[in-house]
Write a protein that holds these residues in place. Structure first.
Motif, PDB file in Angstrom:
ATOM      1  N   VAL A  45       3.886   4.352  77.443  1.00  0.00           N
ATOM      2  CA  VAL A  45       4.037   5.802  77.333  1.00  0.00           C
ATOM      3  C   VAL A  45       2.894   6.404  76.511  1.00  0.00           C
ATOM      4  CG1 VAL A  45       5.517   7.669  76.505  1.00  0.00           C
ATOM      5  CG2 VAL A  45       6.539   5.660  77.591  1.00  0.00           C
ATOM      6  N   GLU A  46       2.620   5.840  75.347  1.00  0.00           N
ATOM      7  CA  GLU A  46       1.527   6.356  74.513  1.00  0.00           C
ATOM      8  C   GLU A  46       0.198   6.271  75.260  1.00  0.00           C
ATOM      9  OE1 GLU A  46       1.371   4.431  70.754  1.00  0.00           O
ATOM     10  OE2 GLU A  46       3.387   5.061  70.150  1.00  0.00           O
ATOM     11  N   LEU A  47       0.032   5.225  76.023  1.00  0.00           N
ATOM     12  CA  LEU A  47      -1.169   5.048  76.827  1.00  0.00           C
ATOM     13  C   LEU A  47      -1.290   6.158  77.868  1.00  0.00           C
ATOM     14  CD1 LEU A  47      -3.503   3.030  77.260  1.00  0.00           C
ATOM     15  CD2 LEU A  47      -2.028   1.827  78.870  1.00  0.00           C
ATOM     16  N   ALA A  48      -0.185   6.461  78.539  1.00  0.00           N
ATOM     17  CA  ALA A  48      -0.176   7.530  79.538  1.00  0.00           C
ATOM     18  C   ALA A  48      -0.498   8.873  78.906  1.00  0.00           C
ATOM     19  CB  ALA A  48       1.186   7.579  80.227  1.00  0.00           C
ATOM     20  N   VAL A  63      11.234   9.531  76.674  1.00  0.00           N
ATOM     21  CA  VAL A  63      11.622   8.148  76.353  1.00  0.00           C
ATOM     22  C   VAL A  63      10.397   7.456  75.766  1.00  0.00           C
ATOM     23  CG1 VAL A  63      12.541   5.970  77.206  1.00  0.00           C
ATOM     24  CG2 VAL A  63      13.246   8.114  78.294  1.00  0.00           C
ATOM     25  N   ALA A  64      10.504   7.019  74.523  1.00  0.00           N
ATOM     26  CA  ALA A  64       9.369   6.416  73.831  1.00  0.00           C
ATOM     27  C   ALA A  64       9.196   4.950  74.209  1.00  0.00           C
ATOM     28  CB  ALA A  64       9.558   6.539  72.317  1.00  0.00           C
ATOM     29  N   ASP A  65       8.043   4.405  73.875  1.00  0.00           N
ATOM     30  CA  ASP A  65       7.797   2.977  74.084  1.00  0.00           C
ATOM     31  C   ASP A  65       8.862   2.149  73.375  1.00  0.00           C
ATOM     32  OD1 ASP A  65       5.382   3.017  75.624  1.00  0.00           O
ATOM     33  OD2 ASP A  65       4.273   3.552  73.812  1.00  0.00           O
ATOM     34  N   GLY A  66       9.375   1.155  74.074  1.00  0.00           N
ATOM     35  CA  GLY A  66      10.359   0.242  73.502  1.00  0.00           C
ATOM     36  C   GLY A  66      11.801   0.664  73.673  1.00  0.00           C
ATOM     37  N   ARG A  98       3.242  -2.002  84.884  1.00  0.00           N
ATOM     38  CA  ARG A  98       2.908  -3.353  84.432  1.00  0.00           C
ATOM     39  C   ARG A  98       3.458  -3.600  83.032  1.00  0.00           C
ATOM     40  NH1 ARG A  98       2.287  -8.575  84.810  1.00  0.00           N
ATOM     41  NH2 ARG A  98       0.557  -9.460  83.630  1.00  0.00           N
ATOM     42  N   MET A  99       3.194  -2.683  82.125  1.00  0.00           N
ATOM     43  CA  MET A  99       3.649  -2.859  80.757  1.00  0.00           C
ATOM     44  C   MET A  99       5.164  -2.819  80.645  1.00  0.00           C
ATOM     45  SD  MET A  99       0.776  -0.662  78.631  1.00  0.00           S
ATOM     46  CE  MET A  99       1.529  -1.008  77.032  1.00  0.00           C
ATOM     47  N   SER A 100       5.812  -1.935  81.370  1.00  0.00           N
ATOM     48  CA  SER A 100       7.277  -1.864  81.328  1.00  0.00           C
ATOM     49  C   SER A 100       7.904  -3.114  81.909  1.00  0.00           C
ATOM     50  CB  SER A 100       7.762  -0.622  82.086  1.00  0.00           C
ATOM     51  OG  SER A 100       7.325   0.568  81.456  1.00  0.00           O
ATOM     52  N   GLY A 143       8.953  -5.002  73.959  1.00  0.00           N
ATOM     53  CA  GLY A 143      10.133  -5.710  74.442  1.00  0.00           C
ATOM     54  C   GLY A 143      10.837  -6.526  73.373  1.00  0.00           C
ATOM     55  N   GLY A 144      10.303  -6.482  72.136  1.00  0.00           N
ATOM     56  CA  GLY A 144      10.933  -7.198  71.029  1.00  0.00           C
ATOM     57  C   GLY A 144      10.322  -8.551  70.733  1.00  0.00           C
TER      58      GLY A 144
END
Length: 279
Positions: A45-48, A63-66, A98-100, A143-144
């Motif tokens: 998200v931050e990348l986008a 919706v934030a990253d993570g 990809r990241m998600s 993803g933790g």
């Protein structure tokens, strides 16, 4: 915007987005949203936002990253010049998907292993896509999971080919200790019980048990406990670990499980971008 990130975008655009330039007149304004078409963990998200901002597209993150995603949930709302949005759309979605996907697989794996070993750390490896490793490693974190090394200069990791050229575990650790800053941890990859004991006694910070089966891992852990060494060293397992066998490794009581599976075998999460005119 980071130079490498800008290059990703402009490599896709080339000289111009022919279709968009041919069809979309200047001055038109649109709004839109990025939607998750399935459940998962949000990443990229931050990348986008960074990409959209560079192209003067306004964003509102919902919706934030993570964070967890539901099917049909809106991740981000955008507005601006449709020619800019359409030109960066595929790059943005490809990176986020990809990241998600990596974040989602990492999260799912962690839920499984911590059901039997609450303290185990799941880490990525450097089996990443060249040019995208920074983003893929961050996705693991969202993803933790643990990123392990981003780059070769993060820490010392003595592998089998290093040992083949140096001559042995003790000598390799001694050389690394003399060269590396005191701020750098020293990790060594071993393949036998004997090498694991040598490494622990030689002062390695982390001993990676490479390509051992779960029973061999248990044997090493028991031997380290018998010699009161486990408290002084982190024990990591790696090599051929995937969703089919990771639970068995977690049950051994090992400290860290590192696997390239969460990057090289992650399926992209299905996301879409939908636009409409602002009247």
């Amino acid at each position: 915007m980071r130079q490498d990130l800008a290059k990703l975008v402009y490599d896709d655009i080339g000289f111009e987005d022919i279709t968009t330039r041919a069809l979309i007149p200047p001055g038109l304004k649109v709004k839109g949203h990025i939607i998750s078409k399935e459940e998962g963990i949000s990443a990229g998200v931050e990348l986008a936002v960074a990409i959209f901002t560079e192209f003067e597209v306004e964003t509102e993150v919902l919706v934030a990253d993570g964070e967890k995603l539901k099917q049909g949930q809106i991740i981000m709302e955008i507005s601006g010049d449709p020619r800019s949005i359409l030109s960066v759309e595929r790059t943005v979605l490809n990176l986020m998907m990809r990241m998600s996907g990596i974040a989602t697989l990492t999260s799912n794996i962690i839920k499984v292993v911590r059901s039997v070993n609450p303290d185990v750390i799941v880490a990525g490896t450097r089996k990443t896509t060249p040019g995208l490793q920074f983003f893929e490693k961050n996705a693991i974190r969202y993803g933790g999971g643990d990123t392990h090394r981003y780059r070769l200069d993060d820490s010392v990791l003595i592998k089998d080919n290093h040992l083949a050229l140096v001559g042995g575990v003790v000598e390799a650790i001694s050389l690394a200790r003399k060269y590396a800053s005191f701020t750098k941890k020293i990790e060594i990859e071993v393949e036998t019980l004997e090498e694991a004991l040598l490494a622990a006694n030689a002062g390695a910070d982390i001993v990676m048990l490479d390509n051992m089966d779960p029973e061999d891992v248990k044997t090493v852990l028991e031997a380290l406990d018998d010699e009161n060494l486990h408290d002084n060293v982190i024990i990591e397992v790696s090599g051929g670990i995937n969703s089919d066998n990771i639970l068995q490794f977690a049950k051994t009581g090992v400290d860290v499980i590192s696997t390239g599976y969460i990057t090289h075998s992650a399926r992209s999460l299905d996301l879409s971008l939908e636009l409409e005119k602002i009247h």
